[in-house]
Write a protein that holds these residues in place. Structure first.
Motif, PDB file in Angstrom:
ATOM      1  N   ALA A 180      -3.060   6.149  -6.650  1.00 14.34           N
ATOM      2  CA  ALA A 180      -3.016   7.320  -5.770  1.00 14.34           C
ATOM      3  C   ALA A 180      -2.244   6.987  -4.491  1.00 14.34           C
ATOM      4  O   ALA A 180      -1.426   7.790  -4.032  1.00 14.34           O
ATOM      5  CB  ALA A 180      -4.428   7.793  -5.445  1.00 14.34           C
ATOM      6  N   ALA A 181      -2.480   5.811  -3.937  1.00 15.95           N
ATOM      7  CA  ALA A 181      -1.775   5.399  -2.720  1.00 15.95           C
ATOM      8  C   ALA A 181      -0.282   5.264  -2.983  1.00 15.95           C
ATOM      9  O   ALA A 181       0.542   5.651  -2.135  1.00 15.95           O
ATOM     10  CB  ALA A 181      -2.345   4.088  -2.187  1.00 15.95           C
ATOM     11  N   ARG A 182       0.097   4.729  -4.144  1.00 17.29           N
ATOM     12  CA  ARG A 182       1.516   4.577  -4.472  1.00 17.29           C
ATOM     13  C   ARG A 182       2.213   5.928  -4.560  1.00 17.29           C
ATOM     14  O   ARG A 182       3.285   6.130  -3.999  1.00 17.29           O
ATOM     15  CB  ARG A 182       1.664   3.826  -5.797  1.00 17.29           C
ATOM     16  CG  ARG A 182       3.078   3.779  -6.385  1.00 17.29           C
ATOM     17  CD  ARG A 182       4.073   2.949  -5.573  1.00 17.29           C
ATOM     18  NE  ARG A 182       3.638   1.600  -5.347  1.00 17.29           N
ATOM     19  CZ  ARG A 182       3.798   0.573  -6.187  1.00 17.29           C
ATOM     20  NH1 ARG A 182       4.423   0.771  -7.341  1.00 17.29           N
ATOM     21  NH2 ARG A 182       3.358  -0.623  -5.888  1.00 17.29           N
ATOM     22  N   ILE A 183       1.593   6.876  -5.274  1.00 19.32           N
ATOM     23  CA  ILE A 183       2.194   8.203  -5.404  1.00 19.32           C
ATOM     24  C   ILE A 183       2.316   8.868  -4.034  1.00 19.32           C
ATOM     25  O   ILE A 183       3.359   9.434  -3.702  1.00 19.32           O
ATOM     26  CB  ILE A 183       1.396   9.079  -6.387  1.00 19.32           C
ATOM     27  CG1 ILE A 183       1.628   8.581  -7.828  1.00 19.32           C
ATOM     28  CG2 ILE A 183       1.781  10.544  -6.253  1.00 19.32           C
ATOM     29  CD1 ILE A 183       0.834   9.324  -8.867  1.00 19.32           C
ATOM     30  N   ALA A 184       1.265   8.775  -3.218  1.00 18.96           N
ATOM     31  CA  ALA A 184       1.309   9.372  -1.883  1.00 18.96           C
ATOM     32  C   ALA A 184       2.395   8.719  -1.026  1.00 18.96           C
ATOM     33  O   ALA A 184       3.132   9.417  -0.317  1.00 18.96           O
ATOM     34  CB  ALA A 184      -0.057   9.258  -1.211  1.00 18.96           C
ATOM     35  N   GLU A 185       2.520   7.413  -1.097  1.00 14.85           N
ATOM     36  CA  GLU A 185       3.536   6.708  -0.312  1.00 14.85           C
ATOM     37  C   GLU A 185       4.948   7.135  -0.722  1.00 14.85           C
ATOM     38  O   GLU A 185       5.794   7.422   0.126  1.00 14.85           O
ATOM     39  CB  GLU A 185       3.373   5.194  -0.474  1.00 14.85           C
ATOM     40  CG  GLU A 185       4.361   4.386   0.339  1.00 14.85           C
ATOM     41  CD  GLU A 185       4.166   2.883   0.230  1.00 14.85           C
ATOM     42  OE1 GLU A 185       4.976   2.156   0.830  1.00 14.85           O
ATOM     43  OE2 GLU A 185       3.218   2.430  -0.461  1.00 14.85           O
ATOM     44  N   LEU A 186       5.204   7.179  -2.024  1.00 18.39           N
ATOM     45  CA  LEU A 186       6.525   7.594  -2.501  1.00 18.39           C
ATOM     46  C   LEU A 186       6.812   9.047  -2.123  1.00 18.39           C
ATOM     47  O   LEU A 186       7.941   9.388  -1.751  1.00 18.39           O
ATOM     48  CB  LEU A 186       6.645   7.386  -4.006  1.00 18.39           C
ATOM     49  CG  LEU A 186       6.725   5.924  -4.455  1.00 18.39           C
ATOM     50  CD1 LEU A 186       6.581   5.816  -5.973  1.00 18.39           C
ATOM     51  CD2 LEU A 186       8.008   5.265  -3.979  1.00 18.39           C
ATOM     52  N   ALA A 187       5.788   9.905  -2.195  1.00 18.52           N
ATOM     53  CA  ALA A 187       5.975  11.311  -1.806  1.00 18.52           C
ATOM     54  C   ALA A 187       6.283  11.420  -0.320  1.00 18.52           C
ATOM     55  O   ALA A 187       7.185  12.164   0.076  1.00 18.52           O
ATOM     56  CB  ALA A 187       4.726  12.116  -2.164  1.00 18.52           C
ATOM     57  N   GLU A 188       5.558  10.670   0.500  1.00 18.61           N
ATOM     58  CA  GLU A 188       5.804  10.704   1.943  1.00 18.61           C
ATOM     59  C   GLU A 188       7.213  10.222   2.280  1.00 18.61           C
ATOM     60  O   GLU A 188       7.830  10.704   3.234  1.00 18.61           O
ATOM     61  CB  GLU A 188       4.764   9.865   2.682  1.00 18.61           C
ATOM     62  CG  GLU A 188       3.412  10.542   2.739  1.00 18.61           C
ATOM     63  CD  GLU A 188       2.316   9.659   3.310  1.00 18.61           C
ATOM     64  OE1 GLU A 188       2.524   8.429   3.467  1.00 18.61           O
ATOM     65  OE2 GLU A 188       1.231  10.202   3.590  1.00 18.61           O
ATOM     66  N   GLN A 189       7.746   9.290   1.514  1.00 19.99           N
ATOM     67  CA  GLN A 189       9.105   8.778   1.732  1.00 19.99           C
ATOM     68  C   GLN A 189      10.172   9.751   1.223  1.00 19.99           C
ATOM     69  O   GLN A 189      11.356   9.531   1.455  1.00 19.99           O
ATOM     70  CB  GLN A 189       9.298   7.444   1.005  1.00 19.99           C
ATOM     71  CG  GLN A 189       8.480   6.304   1.525  1.00 19.99           C
ATOM     72  CD  GLN A 189       8.593   5.067   0.628  1.00 19.99           C
ATOM     73  OE1 GLN A 189       9.271   5.059  -0.397  1.00 19.99           O
ATOM     74  NE2 GLN A 189       7.907   4.013   1.037  1.00 19.99           N
ATOM     75  N   GLY A 190       9.763  10.790   0.491  1.00 19.87           N
ATOM     76  CA  GLY A 190      10.725  11.727  -0.090  1.00 19.87           C
ATOM     77  C   GLY A 190      11.345  11.208  -1.378  1.00 19.87           C
ATOM     78  O   GLY A 190      12.293  11.802  -1.896  1.00 19.87           O
TER      79      GLY A 190
END
Length: 182
Positions: free
Chosen positions: A46-56
């Motif tokens: 979940a943290a990985r997906i959120a991090e990648l989403a936040e980075q665009g």
């Protein structure tokens, strides 16, 4: 009965703090889906997906593998960008290390979001898939990372692929923007 068990399993989970809002566009799907990320079930994924989403990183990434009656796969931030050479879509990931599996007893049901991986259980990186229908054969074999909470009609409209592997020909549908929600 299966649907009730899934609802009870998700309801028994602690409060969900993070989610995604994904704007999808293409020849098939056009609209928004919302996903609750299950941080209590698969915190690293979940943290990985959120991090990648936040980075665009997920913006303009295509649904490269879509199998009717099974699932729609996306998230190849390396080779899956809209407008790039699609021949390698699905073969890449992020520049971050692969993740150790976080298998749970949550079942793969309609709307479940799972992490894609190779034969190695500890190889999930950035790609994920959304289930069109139940897939009990995935239970305990892939990490459940989220659940669609809105826009399942948009998911259902994603352009289907061809052949056994579900490769999308021509212009695939894409995630135009992926935003993290609280």
């Amino acid at each position: 009965m299966r649907k009730l068990a899934l609802l009870l399993a998700f309801a028994a989970s602690p409060a969900l703090a993070t989610g995604l809002e994904i704007e999808i566009a293409g020849e098939g799907a056009n609209g928004t889906i919302t996903i609750d990320l299950l941080e209590d079930v698969a915190p690293n994924h979940a943290a990985r997906i959120a991090e990648l989403a936040e980075q665009g990183a997920y913006d303009d990434v295509v649904f490269h593998r879509v199998i009717d009656g099974f699932m729609a796969q996306t998230g190849d931030v390396e080779f899956g960008k809209f407008g790039s050479d699609m021949r390698r879509a699905g073969m890449g990931g992020s520049d971050m290390p692969d993740l150790k599996a976080e298998f749970s007893d949550l079942p793969f049901e309609r709307g479940t979001v799972g992490m894609a991986r190779s034969q190695n259980p500890d190889s999930a990186n950035s790609q994920f898939f959304i289930m069109f229908a139940p897939g009990a054969f995935l239970n305990g074999q892939y990490t459940v990372v989220g659940q669609v909470t809105g826009g399942m009609d948009v998911v259902d409209a994603i352009k289907r692929g061809k052949g056994r592997n579900g490769a999308v020909l021509g212009q695939p549908d894409r995630m135009v923007t992926v935003r993290v929600t609280e």
